[in-house]
Enzyme design. Sequence first.
Site, PDB file in Angstrom:
ATOM      1  N   GLN A  56      -6.409   2.303  -6.707  1.00  0.00           N
ATOM      2  CA  GLN A  56      -7.626   1.608  -6.278  1.00  0.00           C
ATOM      3  C   GLN A  56      -8.842   2.529  -6.424  1.00  0.00           C
ATOM      4  O   GLN A  56      -9.891   2.119  -6.888  1.00  0.00           O
ATOM      5  CB  GLN A  56      -7.473   1.098  -4.858  1.00  0.00           C
ATOM      6  N   PHE A  57      -8.652   3.775  -6.054  1.00  0.00           N
ATOM      7  CA  PHE A  57      -9.624   4.833  -6.313  1.00  0.00           C
ATOM      8  C   PHE A  57      -8.822   6.063  -6.743  1.00  0.00           C
ATOM      9  O   PHE A  57      -7.734   6.296  -6.215  1.00  0.00           O
ATOM     10  CB  PHE A  57     -10.440   5.178  -5.054  1.00  0.00           C
ATOM     11  N   ALA A  58      -9.374   6.821  -7.674  1.00  0.00           N
ATOM     12  CA  ALA A  58      -8.653   8.003  -8.169  1.00  0.00           C
ATOM     13  C   ALA A  58      -8.265   8.927  -7.013  1.00  0.00           C
ATOM     14  O   ALA A  58      -7.234   9.609  -7.057  1.00  0.00           O
ATOM     15  CB  ALA A  58      -9.519   8.755  -9.167  1.00  0.00           C
ATOM     16  N   GLU A  60       1.363   4.189  -2.912  1.00  0.00           N
ATOM     17  CA  GLU A  60       1.162   4.700  -4.261  1.00  0.00           C
ATOM     18  C   GLU A  60       2.394   5.418  -4.814  1.00  0.00           C
ATOM     19  O   GLU A  60       2.716   5.313  -5.993  1.00  0.00           O
ATOM     20  CB  GLU A  60      -0.048   5.646  -4.287  1.00  0.00           C
ATOM     21  N   LEU A  80       0.843  -1.195   0.000  1.00  0.00           N
ATOM     22  CA  LEU A  80       0.000   0.000   0.000  1.00  0.00           C
ATOM     23  C   LEU A  80       0.881   1.249   0.000  1.00  0.00           C
ATOM     24  O   LEU A  80       1.185   1.808   1.050  1.00  0.00           O
ATOM     25  CB  LEU A  80      -0.874  -0.048   1.264  1.00  0.00           C
ATOM     26  N   HIS A  91     -13.918   8.651  -1.837  1.00  0.00           N
ATOM     27  CA  HIS A  91     -14.054   7.590  -2.845  1.00  0.00           C
ATOM     28  C   HIS A  91     -14.922   8.082  -4.002  1.00  0.00           C
ATOM     29  O   HIS A  91     -15.553   7.292  -4.669  1.00  0.00           O
ATOM     30  CB  HIS A  91     -14.690   6.328  -2.243  1.00  0.00           C
TER      31      HIS A  91
END
Length: 699
Positions: free
Chosen positions: A460-462, A438, A436, A505
């Site tokens: 995973q999400f923008a 980025e 985890l 999210h």
Amino acid sequence: MEFQRKKLTDEQLLHLYKSLLWPRLIEEKMLLLLRQGRISKWFSGIGQEAISIGATLALQPDEWIMPLHRNLGVFTSRNMPLNKLFKQWQGSQDGYSKGRERSFHFGSKEHYICGMISHLGPQLAIADGVALAYKLKKQSKVSLTFTGDGGTSEGDFHEALNVAAVWDLPVIFIIENNGYGLSTPVNEQYRCAQLADRAKGYGMESIVIDGNNILTVYDTLKGVREYCIKNQKPYLIECTTFRMRGHEEASGTKYVPAALFEEWNKKDPIKNYEDWLEQEGVLNESKIADLRLEMKEKIEEELKIGFDSEPILINTNVELEDVYAEKLTVGSLQLTVKKLDNSSLSSVIHHPSSEINNDTTTSEERSTGFSPSPSLMERAGVRFIDSIKEGLQQSMQQHSNLVLMGQDIAEYGGAFKITEGFVEEFGKERVRNTPLCESAIVGACLGMSLEGYKTVMEMQFADFVTVGFNQVINNLAKIHYRWGQNADVVVRMPTGGGVGAGPFHSQSNEAWFVHTPGLKVVYPSTPIDAKGLLIAAINDPNPVMYFEHKALYRSVTGPVPDEYYEIEIGKARHVQVGDDISIITYGAGVHWAEDYASEHPEISIDILDLRTLLPLDYDAIKVTVIRTGKVLLLHEDTLTGGIGGEISAWITENCFEYLDAPVMRCASLDTAVPFNIELEKNFMAKIRLNESLKKLTNY
Ligand SMILES: Cc1ncc(C[n+]2csc(CCOP(=O)(O)OP(=O)(O)O)c2C)c(N)n1
């Protein structure tokens, strides 16, 4: 200081000496030039040279190194000519970056050096990516990256070490512990006894060595290199040393106690080695004097060429062209990719709330004038999400050098199951679950690019791009303009709201990236475009932010050709012809506009789906403006600073004479995206669409 020659010949010992002396004499000359006002800035590595030189010479010349601002010795040990280095430092046309970068902030593919960006830490993960490439190619190579003691406090340090450990990457991390950050002493920087101790926490071996002893550094690095290759593991080396001058020359050294300078002066890496070589009979006073003289003369010669540089070329077209790499070849493969434009598609897009566009309706009357192409086999009713999967899957089949990275994308198949089944088909090496982190993963993608790989990273999400933001904005986007290296990376961005997922999210953050030269930003709204644009993004040698709206995943269906095809980046799609008003939009906005148009046949609406936000299709924008003279810019992103403002400004500047009303915007509220579904509806641009269109119609 104790020197152990081990099996080194006199010739090797001498080579190390010359390699040490050369950057020292260059630096002394630079300090002189600085005092004379002939150069403007200098970051000194005096006193730390043994680290750069010992490390570089212990590696093979085709192993990548990621140096920092005090590592002149890396550049000189890779035999980069001083005259060109000097031109680089002076910002000259014929340096390594066409005058676009300062000091050591540049790279050279020819020399396997990837220079720093100012932010220090992002270097480290690039080394991870390079080492991953070596590992996948089964090459016996390591990558090497530097950090200062200050830099070890950055998150990038921790992320890079962790990724290297978890993925068993052959990376050598060197900490140059020189006692100070800019002015901050180490006791205000960290609390562990030794920075090398941190390795244990990552499951990595480490060692502390005397960074001022060239033989220790060289010998240790040779051994560590072998260890990393043989065991396929990273290694952390902390080199103790001292910064003998200010952070940079202008900043002084008042905060450093004089006693420390005295102490470390006695440990000077060159003087001590020189004395030992004399004792060993490898050098003598006159030979030293000869060598110094020879080098000083060489410096003068090189500087003569260095000062005589070509005038800087100021050509705006070249400046703009160099922001992006040209699309010539695709990785190592030459591909023939079918290019689709609107005329080769039978396009019936089934979108969320409209039943008009179902698969039995031909599109002629409703939308685009597309006609089916006999050459393309297409399936109807393909979901948006499945078309993305198909584009990704076919790209993996086309490009053996394409690697996917992301959280939970392997066995689990990703948060949205787009990569479900990929591990079985392509294997875990190419479908990589990431820790985890980025920032490190974007950096690693760039490192892979240095070695000719393509990568697609799934955010995973923008929303989570914020923790990889620096790498995207400052490394991926700028590297080609800075020194000609492309970043062959696609970042997939599951984006947008409408599903009650709350502030973190649901965001639409495309405008952040549109404002960053060097990136491309695509944002499909239909299944056919989602597949074709993803394939195009992967084939593009530049970094592409690929936005995929989560709410469209399972609600939008349409025809998708079976084939491997591209939709050209930078080309908008004219969705339907109208005479009264133009709606220029993208993503979910396209479906809102289509729904509205079908529910309000009394208004003749021209709809343009931008599909790519950077670069924008200004020609298509102009066509729709001319057709209706009234323009509404519609987007889910919040109003202020959204791309609507940019397009509005362009229309006003370039199409003013065609306008019958002010350009208007319909966007989401300038708040975070609220969780409660009713509040979210109120937040969304869609709820104000009717009002906006009425206002524009009545103007
Ligand atoms: C992200 C970031 N924050 C702050 C700075 C300003 N800065 C440049 S160098 C430096 C100190 C770096 O210390 P260290 O990593 O120990 O390296 P050294 O300069 O001592 O070799 C600082 C604070 C920066 N360049 N980037």
